[in-house]
Enzyme design. Structure first.
Site, short mmCIF file in Angstrom:
data_model
loop_
_atom_site.label_atom_id
_atom_site.label_comp_id
_atom_site.label_asym_id
_atom_site.label_seq_id
_atom_site.Cartn_x
_atom_site.Cartn_y
_atom_site.Cartn_z
N LYS A 1 -9.82 3.31 -2.13
CA LYS A 1 -10.21 2.75 -0.83
C LYS A 1 -11.51 3.39 -0.36
O LYS A 1 -11.66 4.61 -0.36
CB LYS A 1 -9.10 3.00 0.19
CG LYS A 1 -9.36 2.37 1.55
CD LYS A 1 -8.19 2.61 2.49
CE LYS A 1 -8.43 1.96 3.85
NZ LYS A 1 -7.33 2.23 4.80
N GLU B 1 0.83 -1.21 0.00
CA GLU B 1 0.00 0.00 0.00
C GLU B 1 0.86 1.26 0.00
O GLU B 1 1.76 1.42 0.83
CB GLU B 1 -0.89 0.01 1.25
CG GLU B 1 -1.71 1.28 1.42
CD GLU B 1 -2.33 1.40 2.80
OE1 GLU B 1 -3.18 2.30 2.98
OE2 GLU B 1 -1.98 0.61 3.70
N CYS C 1 -5.60 -2.19 2.99
CA CYS C 1 -5.28 -2.14 4.42
C CYS C 1 -6.41 -2.73 5.26
O CYS C 1 -6.84 -3.85 5.03
CB CYS C 1 -4.93 -0.72 4.84
SG CYS C 1 -4.07 -0.63 6.44
#
Length: 510
Positions: A336, A260, A389
């Protein structure tokens, strides 16, 4: 009021967190929950039952979330000591959920002695309150109790009932120990073999043999932590290391996955402000990455997307993932969706920023959330589901069910998470693999990166604090599990079934 039960509740709550990774002392955790059930049942009033559950929860969540403090070590705008207060304050809030679960069990099913009806009611209440912990106020489902079962065959039940219901199974098992303490052995003689049989029936007996034609996946871990972010040459240092560990193309198609946010150069075209080209032309950056790819290779890279308003001013950023091929062309982007409050955006910024509070992730511009789970089509590799994540910890929220992916890619930056956070994060990714019947690829800067098959087994991993790469055949998905079809409706179905059984046991006993 006697403080002895509260001290016991706090001590057992603290100790119960050792059942999670990295220690995985799950029998100790079950014993601690058995003591909690005993304490709650013995409470003279509903208020004292709630208080005992809450104090237990404070200890449980303080130890289990101790890794959060480590994130404050990298934020210049706030002192590291504030991290300890953050852990404690979070625990004070999270403890409300076990308090409510125990209060419901006391209110609905308490009798002079602990019995099966009380245990079943507590299990059902825990399922519902843990689900609520995962969805209210953006949700924080970290370390669901069901993750305790990962070292055992019982974890396979998650494919049928999901994580939250599996947590109820843990409370039920702890309740059997509570009944054993008063020499009520019949439930154990029935319940324990039943749980073991269910676990054996739902767990894999052997690892599947990868199909010879399966493409390869290469997971990269550069082992460059947050302490290097301030270096002048950090973007170049990271990119060189990523390229070095990505290897060279061969005859078999490869999917290369990077952690990430480690591409610190901007990679998209068309920025209206020239200053965003200062680090390097995006075409130059993409060409360097594409140079390591073969004609059939694809790289999944993660970085920052920039969003501008109509005047060309920077309006926000996205924590994003793009596929890149040999032509140096970016594919469709995933942004995200489940952002971390106080991490990737500062809630109530106009109120909190003047008080000196800031995001834990460096930068003054808040991230903007994407639309939610969706797949990125990758030629030769199938549909890639992306979960950036801690998005991977949200049970039932990781897959676009209308467009089921072939695998899940979970790029993460666990360098923020100390030594307890990374193995806990990996454990929860394994639960998502079991629930959905999908392999999971995890790539992090400092570990733990891993290839997880569709039954939750770690096929290969790179330990915490080591640089390296994994190259394996891409694991194949399983047919959709029951949980993949019904999602967290199963949690409520199981909770309802447990309450019905509790009522039946009480009727039989009366």
């Amino acid at each position: 009021m006697s403080f002895r039960p509260l001290l016991i509740a706090l001590a057992t709550g603290l100790l119960s967190a050792t059942g999670f990774a990295p220690l995985e002392w799950w029998p100790v955790a079950l014993l601690c929950f058995a003591i909690l059930l005993w304490l709650v049942h013995a409470a003279p009033t509903l208020k004292s039952a709630l208080l005992r559950g809450w104090v237990f929860g404070v200890g449980h969540f303080t130890v289990g979330n101790n890794w959060i403090q480590h994130a404050f070590d990298y934020q210049d705008k706030m002192p590291p000591a504030l991290g300890y207060a953050a852990v404690a304050l979070l625990a004070l809030y999270l403890a409300i959920y076990p308090a409510v679960a125990m209060g419901l069990a006391w209110r609905l099913a308490r009798r002079p002695q602990p019995d099966m009806a009380f245990i079943l009611t507590a299990s059902a209440a825990w399922i519902v309150t843990e689900y609520l912990r995962g969805v209210l106020f953006t949700g924080y489902p970290w370390n669901p109790l069901g993750v305790l079962w990962l070292p055992t065959p019982i974890t396979g039940i998650a494919a049928w009932i999901g994580t939250y219901a599996l947590s109820g199974v843990a409370v039920f098992a702890a309740g059997l120990l509570t009944l054993a303490a008063r020499r009520t052995y019949r439930p154990i003689l029935i319940g324990a073999p039943l749980l073991l049989a269910l676990g054996l029936l739902t767990s894999p007996l052997s690892a599947p043999t990868p199909a010879p034609a399966q493409p390869l996946v290469r997971v990269v871990q550069p082992n460059i932590g947050q302490e290097a972010v301030g270096d002048v040459d950090y973007p170049e240092q990271v990119l060189v290391k990523l390229l070095e560990l990505s290897g060279r193309p061969g005859a078999t198609p490869r999917l290369i996955v990077w952690p990430e946010g480690l591409v610190n150069y901007y990679v998209e075209d068309g920025y209206p402000d020239p200053r965003f080209y200062a680090r390097g032309d995006p075409r130059w950056v993409r060409a360097r990455i594409a140079a390591l790819l073969g004609p059939q290779d694809v790289a999944l890279i993660s970085g920052t997307a920039l969003f501008f308003d109509a005047k060309g001013e920077l309006a926000g950023a996205g924590n994003s993932v793009w596929p890149l091929d040999i032509s140096a062309t970016l594919g469709p982007r995933y942004d995200k969706a489940h952002l971390v409050p106080y991490g990737e955006y500062l809630p109530m910024r106009t109120l909190l920023a003047p008080l000196g509070l800031a995001r834990l992730v460096m930068g003054d511009v808040d991230f903007i959330s994407g639309p939610g789970p969706r797949g990125l089509p990758l030629k030769g590799f199938g549909n890639a589901g992306i979960q950036v994540c801690y998005e991977i910890v949200f049970s039932g929220q990781v897959v676009d069910r209308a467009n089921r992916p072939a695998f899940l890619f979970n790029p993460s930056n666990d360098a923020w998470f100390g030594r307890w956070g990374p193995p806990q994060h990996l454990a929860q990714a394994r639960l998502r693999a079991i629930e959905e019947g999908l392999p999971v690829l995890r790539s992090t800067p400092t570990g733990i990166s891993a290839v997880i098959d569709a039954q939750g087994r770690v096929l290969a991993s790179i330990p915490l604090g080591q640089a390296g790469a994994i190259e394996l055949p891409l694991p194949e998905p399983l047919p959709p599990t029951l949980f993949a079809r019904l999602g967290n409706w199963l949690a409520f179905l199981v909770a309802g079934a447990l309450l019905a059984l509790a009522f039946a046991f009480r009727r039989l006993a009366s």
